[in-house]
Write an enzyme that holds these catalytic residues in place. Structure first.
Site, mmCIF file in Angstrom:
data_model
loop_
_atom_site.group_PDB
_atom_site.id
_atom_site.type_symbol
_atom_site.label_atom_id
_atom_site.label_comp_id
_atom_site.label_asym_id
_atom_site.label_seq_id
_atom_site.Cartn_x
_atom_site.Cartn_y
_atom_site.Cartn_z
ATOM 1 N N ASP A 159 39.223 42.062 37.453
ATOM 2 C CA ASP A 159 37.968 42.690 37.866
ATOM 3 C C ASP A 159 37.658 43.890 36.977
ATOM 4 O O ASP A 159 38.518 44.747 36.754
ATOM 5 C CB ASP A 159 38.057 43.136 39.328
ATOM 6 C CG ASP A 159 36.735 43.657 39.868
ATOM 7 O OD1 ASP A 159 35.682 43.187 39.393
ATOM 8 O OD2 ASP A 159 36.766 44.519 40.762
ATOM 9 N N MET A 163 45.709 44.917 39.507
ATOM 10 C CA MET A 163 46.005 43.496 39.427
ATOM 11 C C MET A 163 44.726 42.713 39.174
ATOM 12 O O MET A 163 43.673 43.043 39.709
ATOM 13 C CB MET A 163 46.647 43.045 40.742
ATOM 14 C CG MET A 163 46.911 41.560 40.862
ATOM 15 S SD MET A 163 47.784 41.152 42.407
ATOM 16 C CE MET A 163 46.551 41.601 43.637
ATOM 17 N N HIS A 222 39.780 49.240 44.876
ATOM 18 C CA HIS A 222 39.897 48.160 45.849
ATOM 19 C C HIS A 222 40.675 48.632 47.075
ATOM 20 O O HIS A 222 41.875 48.857 47.013
ATOM 21 C CB HIS A 222 40.632 46.964 45.241
ATOM 22 C CG HIS A 222 39.924 46.327 44.095
ATOM 23 N ND1 HIS A 222 40.566 45.591 43.129
ATOM 24 C CD2 HIS A 222 38.607 46.295 43.763
ATOM 25 C CE1 HIS A 222 39.688 45.139 42.251
ATOM 26 N NE2 HIS A 222 38.493 45.563 42.606
#
Length: 364
Positions: free
Chosen positions: A299, A296, A203
């Site tokens: 996903d 975090m 990400h």
């Protein structure tokens, strides 16, 4: 009790925006602001903040120099405030290497929607940083020697290498978020050059993925590049999802190819790990190896479960070695993992699985 935040930024405008954004959350409190690292040093001693937000380009002392000293003398959770430029992305990657937990690109101030999105992102990342394990800087890996040398040193040699069938049929799929830049670097640097294709989702914004891929390519034996739409996956290469698109894999005659799509975010992310893992479940099946690293949120958990149900072998990073034990925890909770290992073990376990299945003459 609210999480205490100290803001370090030379821009009065940014200090004001960050203070307003962070103080809008009932569980966060800005306890001080500093225009430079010299003032910040004294405020850290008197205010004892839980989390620091830190700009990179500042007067009197560069943010990276200050971060290096901070992590050596008083390690604490730090969220970098980064500019969306080539120089800013490279400096941010250096900050993550030095021990920063995460980063937030500087906001666009031209719309209410942009400010609101920034509000959600910065508050989430400050909360995440508060619960994270600050990393102490470690030496960069030697690009000529894998971190994990035994018992897999022969994998890259002509006599001990994986067969052409394994290299062409197998795929390794890796997903990560917070703390993932360093985790991915360690895993890839433990790999020999002779590996099946590797597809990666981390990400981060577009400019940062380009810099990250270039940085990894200079450190690893593997070739590392940003994935391109429609390109064939070849052994010995790791393909990183660009920050603007989801990455998925598609089976084609004689192998696999990368697919990119600028569709809606999944789990609030684009690229999303779940998109890659779900595509691997349907297109790669039992020939896949799924890896979920520090991050975090959740996903990747459902996609990894789908991979395992399709016959793939899966592994998650353990809590002790994660910067943030979110994504691997969610995967473990729903039964998506075959194994759990420390960060330094993950690459070794993947290699071990590939070697073991080749000896037995079966697919993963």
């Amino acid at each position: 009790m609210a999480i205490k935040v100290l803001i370090v930024d030379d821009s009065a405008l940014m200090r004001g925006i960050l203070s307003e954004v962070i103080n809008s959350a009932p569980d966060l409190e800005v306890v001080g602001v500093a225009p430079d690292p010299i003032v910040a040093r004294d405020l850290i001693k008197t205010l004892n903040p839980d989390v620091l937000t830190l700009d990179i380009e500042m007067p009197k002392m560069d943010g990276l120099d200050f971060l290096a000293r901070l992590m050596r003398l008083r390690p604490m959770p730090v969220v970098m405030i980064s500019s969306l430029t080539q120089r800013g992305s490279e400096a941010t990657l250096q900050a993550l290497e030095l021990g920063a937990v995460d980063f937030v690109p500087k906001p666009r101030l031209d719309s209410r929607a942009g400010i609101e999105a920034y509000r959600v992102e910065i508050c989430d990342k400050v909360r995440c940083a508060f619960g994270a394990r600050p990393r102490v800087q470690r030496p960069a890996p030697d690009p000529l020697k894998p971190l994990l040398r035994e018992p897999f040193a022969a994998i890259g040699s002509a006599s001990g290498g994986l067969s052409e069938r394994v290299l062409q049929e197998r795929l390794v799929l890796i997903g990560a978020s917070t703390g993932g830049t360093e985790a991915i670097k360690e895993v890839l640097c433990s790999m020999p050059e002779q590996m099946p294709g590797i597809l990666l989702v981390q990400h981060m914004p577009e400019m940062f993925t380009a810099s990250f891929a270039k940085r990894l390519d200079g450190l690893c034996r593997l070739r590392v590049k940003e994935a391109e739409h429609g390109e064939r996956v070849v052994p010995g290469t790791a393909y990183l999802a660009p920050g603007h698109s989801h990455l998925s894999v598609r089976r084609v005659a004689g192998g696999y190819q990368c697919e990119l799509a600028q569709s809606e975010p999944v789990n609030r992310h684009r690229p999303a790990v779940d998109v890659l893992f779900h595509s691997a479940a349907s297109q790669v099946g039992a020939n896949g190896v799924g890896v979920i690293l520090t991050g975090m949120g959740k996903d990747g958990a459902q996609g990894l479960l789908a991979m395992r149900q399709a016959g793939a072998w899966t592994i998650g990073q353990d809590q002790e070695s994660c910067v943030v034990y979110g994504m691997p925890r969610e995967a473990a909770a729903i039964g998506a993992l075959d194994e759990v290992g420390s960060l330094r073990e993950v690459g070794q376990r993947v290699l071990s699985r590939l070697r073991m299945t080749e000896k037995r003459g079966i697919r993963v």
